[in-house]
Write a protein that holds these residues in place. Structure first.
Motif, PDB file in Angstrom:
ATOM      1  N   ASN A   1      14.380  13.492  29.396  1.00  0.00           N
ATOM      2  CA  ASN A   1      15.426  13.598  30.410  1.00  0.00           C
ATOM      3  C   ASN A   1      15.271  12.436  31.389  1.00  0.00           C
ATOM      4  O   ASN A   1      14.149  12.103  31.786  1.00  0.00           O
TER       5      ASN A   1
ATOM      6  N   ARG B   1      20.873  12.143  32.092  1.00  0.00           N
ATOM      7  CA  ARG B   1      20.972  12.233  30.640  1.00  0.00           C
ATOM      8  C   ARG B   1      19.873  13.160  30.138  1.00  0.00           C
ATOM      9  O   ARG B   1      18.712  13.005  30.512  1.00  0.00           O
ATOM     10  N   SER B   2      20.260  14.102  29.301  1.00  0.00           N
ATOM     11  CA  SER B   2      19.309  15.086  28.784  1.00  0.00           C
ATOM     12  C   SER B   2      19.317  15.064  27.268  1.00  0.00           C
ATOM     13  O   SER B   2      20.381  15.164  26.640  1.00  0.00           O
TER      14      SER B   2
ATOM     15  N   THR C   1      25.008  13.485  30.758  1.00  0.00           N
ATOM     16  CA  THR C   1      25.034  14.947  30.694  1.00  0.00           C
ATOM     17  C   THR C   1      25.710  15.488  31.947  1.00  0.00           C
ATOM     18  O   THR C   1      26.495  16.426  31.883  1.00  0.00           O
ATOM     19  N   HIS C   2      25.364  14.893  33.092  1.00  0.00           N
ATOM     20  CA  HIS C   2      26.041  15.174  34.361  1.00  0.00           C
ATOM     21  C   HIS C   2      26.234  13.850  35.091  1.00  0.00           C
ATOM     22  O   HIS C   2      25.421  12.926  34.957  1.00  0.00           O
TER      23      HIS C   2
END
Length: 437
Positions: A198, A190-191, A171-172
């Motif tokens: 998460n 990761r979400s 996710t980021h």
């Protein structure tokens, strides 16, 4: 009448002719095509054209510090920039994203290597030397299915080759040196909000490839996670700060490495939630006192003075450093994010003041508060936002207020009561403690 109609028709045709438009074409691709690259980018563009055998469309990263379809960066630190171009090609119904490394050899740009992936776009690109060989790896976030699935590919550049070292969902992503071995690791968040899950993961590049060092859980109720920020704990230990939005506001989680394992001590293990750093969703971590360490905003209750039933509940904000175990307040503020300023509350006032916020009149008032009888007392001071043009005209000359600061359009003016003055509050102190946000 016929003559007038013919004049109108001829006029319309002439307008289209002068605009250079084909009146009868149904293909608008030519009209929508981006302008050709010029200047320093022109020879790079020519090198790309020579290396691509099919039609292609340049693609631009959606996020990050690099937003151009052709990114220049000196990956091998020899003083000569390399170029990395993103473009899309299509065959039948399959869309392929391409990364083309274009190098400058003796003043001439040439395509050196390409890497391809089935994807729909480019999320972001970054560069980092992950193995201390003096050559930066290329970190590319690909949009596989729009922004619903992102994958991070890590490439090492060699002689006429881009070698993929990693392909992981994220996710980021960021990079940092959490284990303090003078080599950067890759930090991935990761979400999965639909699954109330998460996680954070730390990867490192070794001689055998990129390996997972450790992972940990994050607040399961967080719906939106901001980009992770690398900083340190108050002890100096490297750490990652992650601001997150929950249904009731925002929180911050701080992740660091201890004995080879990622730690997230602010999350409560039983509930898998973080509540100690709860505050308004508009506030994010920042180094608010310029000490080189991020402070975490935490909500502090304060009595609210009301003039009508529509007055909102007010809060103060404790800006806390984190040691890995303890949150320590560095300063306390009243945040007026909507008007763009904050006021540092004097330490001696904490616990015995009340706040009135009149948003309609851009007014904030601070009152003495009697905790024993639970009533507000004398007004200590107030702040008001006014148009700078009105202030410059002298419209507030008779209101016993002083301009504290302005941002060119708005003047933030203040009034100090005799009660506050008797406690040592001066206009000079107010100017020091009221900051633009």
């Amino acid at each position: 009448m016929v003559r007038k109609l013919m004049c109108i028709i001829v006029g319309i045709i002439m307008v289209f002719a002068l605009c250079g438009c084909d009146l009868f074409t149904t293909d608008t691709a030519e009209l929508l095509a981006p302008p050709a690259l010029t200047g320093d980018m022109f020879p790079i563009d020519e090198a790309i054209k020579k290396s691509v055998t099919s039609d292609y469309t340049l693609e631009y990263p959606s996020r990050g510090d690099y937003r151009s379809a052709i990114v220049q960066h000196d990956v091998n630190n020899d003083g000569i920039l390399e170029a990395f171009a993103f473009y899309r090609t299509a065959e039948k119904e399959t869309t392929t994203m391409n990364l083309n490394a274009v190098v400058n050899k003796n003043g001439k740009w040439e395509s050196s290597a390409t890497a391809s992936i089935t994807a729909g776009g480019v999320d972001r690109i970054d560069f980092c030397d992950l193995d201390r060989d003096g050559i930066d790896e290329i970190l590319v976030g690909w949009e596989i299915y729009g922004t619903s699935e992102l994958k991070l590919a890590v490439y090492s550049i060699g002689e006429n080759a881009l070698t993929q070292r990693m392909l992981e969902q994220y996710t980021h992503f960021s990079f940092c040196d959490l284990d303090e071995d003078d080599k950067n690791e890759i930090f991935i968040v990761r979400s999965f909000p639909a699954e109330s899950r998460n996680t954070a993961h730390l990867y490192a590049l070794t001689n055998v490839g990129i390996s997972l060092i450790s992972s940990c859980e994050l607040d399961s109720s967080a719906k939106t996670l901001n980009h992770p920020v690398a900083s340190t704990l108050s002890t100096g230990t490297p750490a990652i700060y992650i601001d997150e939005i929950k249904g009731v506001g925002a929180v911050t989680e701080v992740v660091f490495l201890e004995k080879g394992q990622l730690q997230n001590p602010l999350m409560e293990k039983e509930t898998k939630e973080t509540t100690k750093t709860l505050r308004a969703a508009t506030l994010e971590c920042r180094d608010i006192n310029d000490d080189g360490i991020l402070e975490i905003p935490v909500r502090r209750d304060v009595p609210t003075v009301t003039r009508n039933t529509e007055s909102e509940r007010q809060y103060l904000t404790d800006w806390c450093s984190f040691s890995g175990e303890t949150l320590t307040t560095q300063l306390t503020t009243f945040m007026n994010v909507s008007e763009g300023y904050y006021y540092i509350i004097p330490q001696k006032w904490l616990g015995n003041i009340a706040i009135l916020r009149d948003a309609e009149n851009s007014l904030t008032e601070i009152y003495r508060f009697d905790t024993e009888n639970n009533v507000s007392g004398d007004r200590l001071l107030y702040f008001k936002s006014v148009k700078k043009s009105e202030w410059d005209k002298g419209s507030f000359r008779n209101q016993d207020v002083t301009e504290i600061v302005n941002n060119g359009e708005t003047s933030f003016v203040g009034f100090i009561s005799q009660t506050a003055k008797a406690e040592g509050i001066t206009i000079e102190k107010i100017k020091n403690d009221l900051k633009l946000y």
